[in-house]
Design a protein around this motif. Structure first.
Motif, short mmCIF file in Angstrom:
data_model
loop_
_atom_site.label_atom_id
_atom_site.label_comp_id
_atom_site.label_asym_id
_atom_site.label_seq_id
_atom_site.Cartn_x
_atom_site.Cartn_y
_atom_site.Cartn_z
N ILE A 25 34.47 53.82 40.94
CA ILE A 25 32.92 53.74 41.16
C ILE A 25 32.67 52.25 41.22
O ILE A 25 31.91 51.56 42.02
CB ILE A 25 32.13 54.50 40.12
CG1 ILE A 25 32.42 56.06 40.31
CG2 ILE A 25 30.69 53.99 40.28
CD1 ILE A 25 31.95 56.69 39.21
N GLU A 26 33.38 51.54 40.07
CA GLU A 26 33.14 50.04 40.20
C GLU A 26 33.30 49.27 41.42
O GLU A 26 32.76 48.28 41.93
CB GLU A 26 33.81 49.56 38.82
CG GLU A 26 33.64 47.87 38.57
CD GLU A 26 34.25 47.06 39.32
OE1 GLU A 26 34.25 45.97 39.49
OE2 GLU A 26 35.49 47.48 39.87
N SER A 27 34.55 49.68 41.94
CA SER A 27 35.18 49.20 43.18
C SER A 27 34.53 49.44 44.56
O SER A 27 34.62 48.91 45.44
CB SER A 27 36.50 49.34 43.28
OG SER A 27 37.16 48.26 44.06
N SER A 28 33.68 50.61 44.49
CA SER A 28 32.87 50.95 45.78
C SER A 28 31.57 50.33 45.88
O SER A 28 31.40 49.36 45.11
CB SER A 28 32.78 52.66 45.83
OG SER A 28 31.88 52.86 44.71
N ALA A 60 43.41 51.63 35.85
CA ALA A 60 42.37 50.77 36.13
C ALA A 60 42.35 50.23 37.70
O ALA A 60 41.53 50.28 38.28
CB ALA A 60 42.12 49.72 35.29
N THR A 61 43.58 49.72 37.82
CA THR A 61 44.08 49.08 39.16
C THR A 61 44.02 50.15 40.12
O THR A 61 43.57 49.89 41.27
CB THR A 61 45.46 48.21 38.93
OG1 THR A 61 45.10 47.20 37.91
CG2 THR A 61 45.70 47.60 40.37
N LEU A 62 44.69 51.47 39.80
CA LEU A 62 44.46 52.34 40.75
C LEU A 62 42.99 53.04 41.16
O LEU A 62 42.72 53.08 42.70
CB LEU A 62 45.18 53.71 40.15
CG LEU A 62 45.37 54.93 40.92
CD1 LEU A 62 45.97 54.67 42.42
CD2 LEU A 62 45.96 56.28 40.27
N GLY A 63 42.32 52.88 40.22
CA GLY A 63 40.85 53.35 40.46
C GLY A 63 40.22 52.14 41.34
O GLY A 63 39.46 52.36 42.20
N ALA A 64 40.54 50.93 41.01
CA ALA A 64 40.04 49.77 41.86
C ALA A 64 40.45 49.83 43.35
O ALA A 64 39.65 49.58 44.20
CB ALA A 64 40.40 48.57 41.03
N LEU A 69 39.35 51.06 49.23
CA LEU A 69 39.85 52.01 50.22
C LEU A 69 38.76 52.61 50.75
O LEU A 69 38.32 52.59 51.99
CB LEU A 69 41.02 52.75 49.95
CG LEU A 69 42.19 51.96 49.83
CD1 LEU A 69 43.27 53.05 49.18
CD2 LEU A 69 42.58 51.45 51.07
N ILE A 70 37.70 53.14 49.94
CA ILE A 70 36.43 53.92 50.28
C ILE A 70 35.59 52.80 51.22
O ILE A 70 35.13 53.18 52.25
CB ILE A 70 35.65 54.27 49.18
CG1 ILE A 70 36.53 55.68 48.58
CG2 ILE A 70 34.30 54.86 49.72
CD1 ILE A 70 35.76 56.10 47.09
N PRO A 133 33.96 43.42 54.78
CA PRO A 133 34.59 42.54 55.98
C PRO A 133 36.14 42.91 56.35
O PRO A 133 36.49 42.70 57.48
CB PRO A 133 34.40 41.15 55.38
CG PRO A 133 34.11 41.41 54.15
CD PRO A 133 33.65 42.67 53.71
N ALA A 134 36.80 43.29 55.44
CA ALA A 134 38.16 43.71 55.72
C ALA A 134 38.44 44.83 56.67
O ALA A 134 39.27 44.79 57.56
CB ALA A 134 39.00 43.81 54.37
N GLY A 135 37.43 45.78 56.34
CA GLY A 135 37.57 47.16 57.15
C GLY A 135 36.71 46.57 58.61
O GLY A 135 37.36 47.23 59.75
N LEU A 136 35.65 45.84 58.62
CA LEU A 136 35.14 45.50 59.67
C LEU A 136 36.05 44.77 60.57
O LEU A 136 36.09 44.64 61.85
CB LEU A 136 33.99 44.65 59.54
CG LEU A 136 32.69 45.32 58.93
CD1 LEU A 136 31.40 44.30 58.61
CD2 LEU A 136 32.07 46.50 59.61
N ALA A 137 36.91 43.79 60.11
CA ALA A 137 38.00 42.94 60.64
C ALA A 137 39.39 43.76 61.11
O ALA A 137 39.95 43.33 61.80
CB ALA A 137 38.20 41.93 60.04
N ARG A 138 39.30 44.92 60.62
CA ARG A 138 40.40 45.97 60.90
C ARG A 138 41.56 45.21 60.36
O ARG A 138 42.60 45.36 61.10
CB ARG A 138 40.57 46.39 62.34
CG ARG A 138 39.49 47.16 62.89
CD ARG A 138 39.65 47.48 64.25
NE ARG A 138 38.65 48.42 64.83
CZ ARG A 138 38.23 49.70 64.82
NH1 ARG A 138 39.45 50.37 64.16
NH2 ARG A 138 37.46 50.32 65.00
N MET A 139 41.68 44.80 59.25
CA MET A 139 42.77 44.04 58.53
C MET A 139 43.84 45.13 58.26
O MET A 139 43.65 46.26 57.94
CB MET A 139 42.42 43.80 57.11
CG MET A 139 43.53 43.05 56.50
SD MET A 139 42.75 42.37 54.66
CE MET A 139 44.53 42.04 54.07
#
Length: 208
Positions: A25-28, A60-64, A69-70, A133-139
């Motif tokens: 939740i925190e990372s989304s 915690a890192t897995l959740g982040a 990714l969401i 921006p990573a998603g928008l740039a299709r990284m």
């Protein structure tokens, strides 16, 4: 109110699964500080031994990573016009997102390139949004996941170390306030170190 009650229940019943969920939740795009999840979990690990501090960092890192990714795939599938429309909507503002914050994350990504996904995890107000921006740039997805995991892991390690250390000197009711204070200072220190290291590597590469 029900969602607030659910989050409060998760915080009062911290285990590896609630840690993963809350950090996702925190990372989304939903506003929720990692300072109220990882340090209390590490504090609990030190105080009771019910949790293992290394597993706290791992989950915690897995959740982040899940939350990042969401954001990545939403930006990838929806595109800039819809992302900006959401940022300017009432719902976006309720999630503490606006166009200025998205533009700030984009500028950070453009300036630092793919390493922005690593460094950005350490920057307040950019940490949750750098995936957009990573998603928008299709990284490249593998690079994105790797750098996100490293950056999130580093930040979670700092928070866990703080929570674990403070168990012996700070009462539990003062933990969040103390961690929030020190996490900002430590975050700035980490950013300075990372930027200096990147500058050194760039200089060495240019010299060669």
């Amino acid at each position: 109110m029900e969602s607030v009650g659910f989050i409060q229940w998760c915080l009062e019943n911290l285990n590896y699964w609630t840690i993963t969920l809350l950090m996702a939740i925190e990372s989304s795009f939903i506003p929720f500080p990692s300072e109220v999840v990882v340090p209390p979990a590490a504090y609990k690990a030190a105080a009771t031994g019910e949790l293992n501090v290394w597993l706290v960092i791992l989950f915690a890192t897995l959740g982040a990573l899940i939350g990042a990714l969401i954001n990545y795939f939403l930006a990838l599938w929806l595109g800039k016009p819809i992302v900006y429309a959401f940022a300017n909507s009432r719902l976006g503002h309720m999630c503490l997102i606006d166009q200025q914050k998205v533009e700030k994350a984009e500028a950070f990504f453009i300036k630092y390139g793919v390493t922005a996904t690593l460094v950005g995890r350490l920057v307040p107000a950019v940490r949750q949004l750098i995936s957009i921006p990573a998603g928008l740039a299709r990284m490249n997805l593998a690079k994105f996941a790797l750098f996100t995991a490293i950056g999130a892991g580093a930040w979670n390690t700092v928070l866990a170390a703080l929570g674990y250390y403070l168990e012996s000197i700070v009462p539990e009711e003062q933990l969040i306030e103390t961690v929030t204070h020190y996490s900002h200072e430590i975050g700035i220190g980490i950013i300075i170190i990372v930027v200096a290291a990147l500058a050194f590597l760039i200089y060495k590469g240019w010299k060669k």
